[in-house]
Design a protein around this motif. Sequence first.
Motif, PDB file in Angstrom:
ATOM      1  N   ALA A 176       0.995  -1.258   0.008  1.00 48.48           N
ATOM      2  CA  ALA A 176      -0.116  -0.130  -0.028  1.00 48.48           C
ATOM      3  C   ALA A 176       0.939   1.152   0.050  1.00 48.48           C
ATOM      4  N   GLY A 177       1.884   1.321   0.593  1.00 46.77           N
ATOM      5  CA  GLY A 177       2.985   2.315   0.893  1.00 46.77           C
ATOM      6  C   GLY A 177       3.399   2.684  -0.507  1.00 46.77           C
ATOM      7  N   LEU A 178       3.892   1.982  -1.346  1.00 45.59           N
ATOM      8  CA  LEU A 178       4.246   1.961  -2.693  1.00 45.59           C
ATOM      9  C   LEU A 178       3.189   2.419  -3.650  1.00 45.59           C
ATOM     10  N   ALA A 179       2.024   1.971  -3.414  1.00 46.75           N
ATOM     11  CA  ALA A 179       0.954   2.264  -4.223  1.00 46.75           C
ATOM     12  C   ALA A 179       0.442   3.772  -4.147  1.00 46.75           C
ATOM     13  N   ARG A 180       0.664   4.107  -2.691  1.00 43.43           N
ATOM     14  CA  ARG A 180       0.177   5.642  -2.341  1.00 43.43           C
ATOM     15  C   ARG A 180       1.305   6.600  -3.227  1.00 43.43           C
ATOM     16  N   MET A 181       2.564   6.164  -3.070  1.00 43.20           N
ATOM     17  CA  MET A 181       3.712   6.779  -3.675  1.00 43.20           C
ATOM     18  C   MET A 181       3.624   6.808  -5.176  1.00 43.20           C
ATOM     19  N   GLY A 182       2.748   5.995  -6.035  1.00 46.05           N
ATOM     20  CA  GLY A 182       2.619   5.854  -7.155  1.00 46.05           C
ATOM     21  C   GLY A 182       3.821   5.080  -7.624  1.00 46.05           C
ATOM     22  N   TRP A 183       4.280   3.985  -6.680  1.00 49.04           N
ATOM     23  CA  TRP A 183       5.691   3.283  -7.183  1.00 49.04           C
ATOM     24  C   TRP A 183       5.173   1.695  -7.317  1.00 49.04           C
ATOM     25  N   GLU A 184       3.933   1.645  -7.891  1.00 50.59           N
ATOM     26  CA  GLU A 184       3.660   0.082  -7.974  1.00 50.59           C
ATOM     27  C   GLU A 184       4.627  -0.521  -8.766  1.00 50.59           C
ATOM     28  N   HIS A 185       5.331   0.061  -9.980  1.00 49.87           N
ATOM     29  CA  HIS A 185       6.206  -0.657 -10.633  1.00 49.87           C
ATOM     30  C   HIS A 185       7.488  -1.162 -10.107  1.00 49.87           C
ATOM     31  N   LYS A 186       7.612  -0.726  -8.810  1.00 50.72           N
ATOM     32  CA  LYS A 186       8.763  -1.404  -8.109  1.00 50.72           C
ATOM     33  C   LYS A 186       8.630  -2.461  -7.307  1.00 50.72           C
ATOM     34  N   ILE A 187       7.209  -2.809  -7.210  1.00 53.49           N
ATOM     35  CA  ILE A 187       6.930  -4.056  -6.579  1.00 53.49           C
ATOM     36  C   ILE A 187       7.054  -5.270  -7.486  1.00 53.49           C
ATOM     37  N   SER A 188       8.080  -6.223  -6.983  1.00 56.04           N
ATOM     38  CA  SER A 188       8.192  -7.461  -7.716  1.00 56.04           C
ATOM     39  C   SER A 188       7.352  -8.289  -7.723  1.00 56.04           C
ATOM     40  N   THR A 189       7.061  -8.634  -6.404  1.00 52.99           N
ATOM     41  CA  THR A 189       5.717  -9.744  -6.225  1.00 52.99           C
ATOM     42  C   THR A 189       4.965  -9.228  -4.843  1.00 52.99           C
ATOM     43  N   LEU A 190       3.695  -9.497  -4.685  1.00 49.19           N
ATOM     44  CA  LEU A 190       2.926  -9.645  -3.445  1.00 49.19           C
ATOM     45  C   LEU A 190       3.344 -10.889  -2.819  1.00 49.19           C
ATOM     46  N   LEU A 191       3.397 -10.756  -1.395  1.00 44.02           N
ATOM     47  CA  LEU A 191       3.719 -11.745  -0.521  1.00 44.02           C
ATOM     48  C   LEU A 191       2.384 -12.849  -0.243  1.00 44.02           C
ATOM     49  N   PRO A 192       2.294 -13.901  -0.768  1.00 46.75           N
ATOM     50  CA  PRO A 192       1.107 -14.793  -0.395  1.00 46.75           C
ATOM     51  C   PRO A 192       0.736 -14.686   1.001  1.00 46.75           C
ATOM     52  N   ALA A 193      -0.546 -14.484   1.216  1.00 46.69           N
ATOM     53  CA  ALA A 193      -1.086 -14.549   2.754  1.00 46.69           C
ATOM     54  C   ALA A 193      -0.714 -15.570   3.505  1.00 46.69           C
ATOM     55  N   ASP A 194      -0.528 -16.856   2.727  1.00 48.81           N
ATOM     56  CA  ASP A 194      -0.346 -18.058   3.414  1.00 48.81           C
ATOM     57  C   ASP A 194       1.360 -17.946   3.905  1.00 48.81           C
ATOM     58  N   VAL A 195       2.081 -17.271   3.295  1.00 41.11           N
ATOM     59  CA  VAL A 195       3.432 -17.051   3.558  1.00 41.11           C
ATOM     60  C   VAL A 195       3.622 -15.800   4.767  1.00 41.11           C
ATOM     61  N   CYS A 196       2.956 -14.884   4.619  1.00 48.32           N
ATOM     62  CA  CYS A 196       3.131 -13.455   5.341  1.00 48.32           C
ATOM     63  C   CYS A 196       1.798 -13.044   5.478  1.00 48.32           C
ATOM     64  N   VAL A 197       1.124 -12.988   6.705  1.00 50.36           N
ATOM     65  CA  VAL A 197      -0.190 -12.442   7.231  1.00 50.36           C
ATOM     66  C   VAL A 197       0.343 -10.778   7.508  1.00 50.36           C
ATOM     67  N   PRO A 198      -0.374 -10.035   6.792  1.00 41.87           N
ATOM     68  CA  PRO A 198      -0.119  -8.561   7.186  1.00 41.87           C
ATOM     69  C   PRO A 198      -0.327  -8.048   8.666  1.00 41.87           C
ATOM     70  N   ALA A 199       0.348  -6.943   8.661  1.00 42.43           N
ATOM     71  CA  ALA A 199       0.296  -6.403  10.101  1.00 42.43           C
ATOM     72  C   ALA A 199      -1.320  -6.019  10.358  1.00 42.43           C
ATOM     73  N   VAL A 200      -1.733  -5.756  11.538  1.00 37.28           N
ATOM     74  CA  VAL A 200      -3.040  -5.011  11.912  1.00 37.28           C
ATOM     75  C   VAL A 200      -3.326  -3.593  11.367  1.00 37.28           C
ATOM     76  N   GLY A 201      -4.315  -3.888  10.636  1.00 35.67           N
ATOM     77  CA  GLY A 201      -4.607  -2.346   9.941  1.00 35.67           C
ATOM     78  C   GLY A 201      -3.814  -2.067   8.758  1.00 35.67           C
ATOM     79  N   GLN A 202      -2.745  -3.005   8.184  1.00 32.77           N
ATOM     80  CA  GLN A 202      -1.954  -2.508   7.094  1.00 32.77           C
ATOM     81  C   GLN A 202      -2.809  -2.097   5.988  1.00 32.77           C
ATOM     82  N   GLY A 203      -2.481  -1.140   5.020  1.00 30.81           N
ATOM     83  CA  GLY A 203      -3.066  -0.780   4.054  1.00 30.81           C
ATOM     84  C   GLY A 203      -4.096   0.224   4.338  1.00 30.81           C
ATOM     85  N   ALA A 204      -4.500   0.571   5.766  1.00 26.79           N
ATOM     86  CA  ALA A 204      -5.498   1.456   5.957  1.00 26.79           C
ATOM     87  C   ALA A 204      -5.147   2.594   6.487  1.00 26.79           C
TER      88      ALA A 204
END
Length: 315
Positions: A176-204
């Motif tokens: 979400a931080g990269l998206a807000r900065m307009g830097w989505e192109h820097k994202i290589s891959t999203l970590l699957p939720a079964d590998v890494c559960v996000p922080a409480v409230g992340q993205g909000a």
Amino acid sequence: MEARVIKVGTRQSQLALTQTGQVIRQLEELCKEHQLPYSFEIHKIVTKGDRILDVTLSKVGGKGLFVKEIEQALLNSDIDLAIHSMKDMPYELPEGLAIGAVPKRLTPQDCLVLKDGYSFEDLPQGAKVGTSSLRRSSQLKYARPDLDIQWIRGNIDSRIRKLETEGFDAIVLAAAGLARMGWEHKISTLLPADVCVPAVGQGALGVQCRSSDKSVMELLALLNDHDSEVTVAAERSFLGTLQGGCQVPIGAHATIVERVDSKEVLELTGIVGSPDGATLLKSVQQGTDPVQLGIEVARQLLDDGARDILAKIEG
């Protein structure tokens, strides 16, 4: 209605100022739509978490590292509302303050910015991975004990630069931080939720104000996104029941899986891990009351062994 300048408090990082500007633009549109005579001015505030950059967040200790000074400015009426990353906010709010709005949430997932490759599986044996989060390092070590997890602090841009300057193979960031900065192109891959559960409230985001300031509360009610509010409420209830801070690897992610008779059915995944990544406890439950759901998932994990993990870390 008398014209009013609403003073908006924020951290002064590039990301904080960017997301604050985005929220202010949404508020200005709402004021225009509802003919409300408000204007907004930004007040930059330095927090303890911003001042201490040479140690990991878990070693600084305490809750609210990035919000306490801003909340004090609200209580002192130096500012009228504050825009926080929700994942920075402790469960308990100071008396007299309220979360007036949770705007529409972006993806809560973590992502990898990779030096080479396109996925988590592409990371070579012993790859050097940078993160400032115990939650991330615990889950990554659990999934890939071979990884060399190293702490890394600084703003998003400086952390990404360290891929080259400090020899990291990957950096873990909130997508979400990269998206807000307009830097989505820097994202290589999203970590699957079964590998890494996000922080409480992340993205909000959480927009905080004095609960006694009725005009600001009414304005923020127009900004609030109901679905984001209830999913974040379930995650924060989970956090509050565990009484966890950044010294403990805790993650939670709630989604709305269906709607029945105008009630949302939520599914909440909660995890508690050991800092060394040897143990990872997970519970997934469904319910219609976000607060109760958070409590039940937390209690399940406490019964399953999280109580011992928490006692060992905090003892």
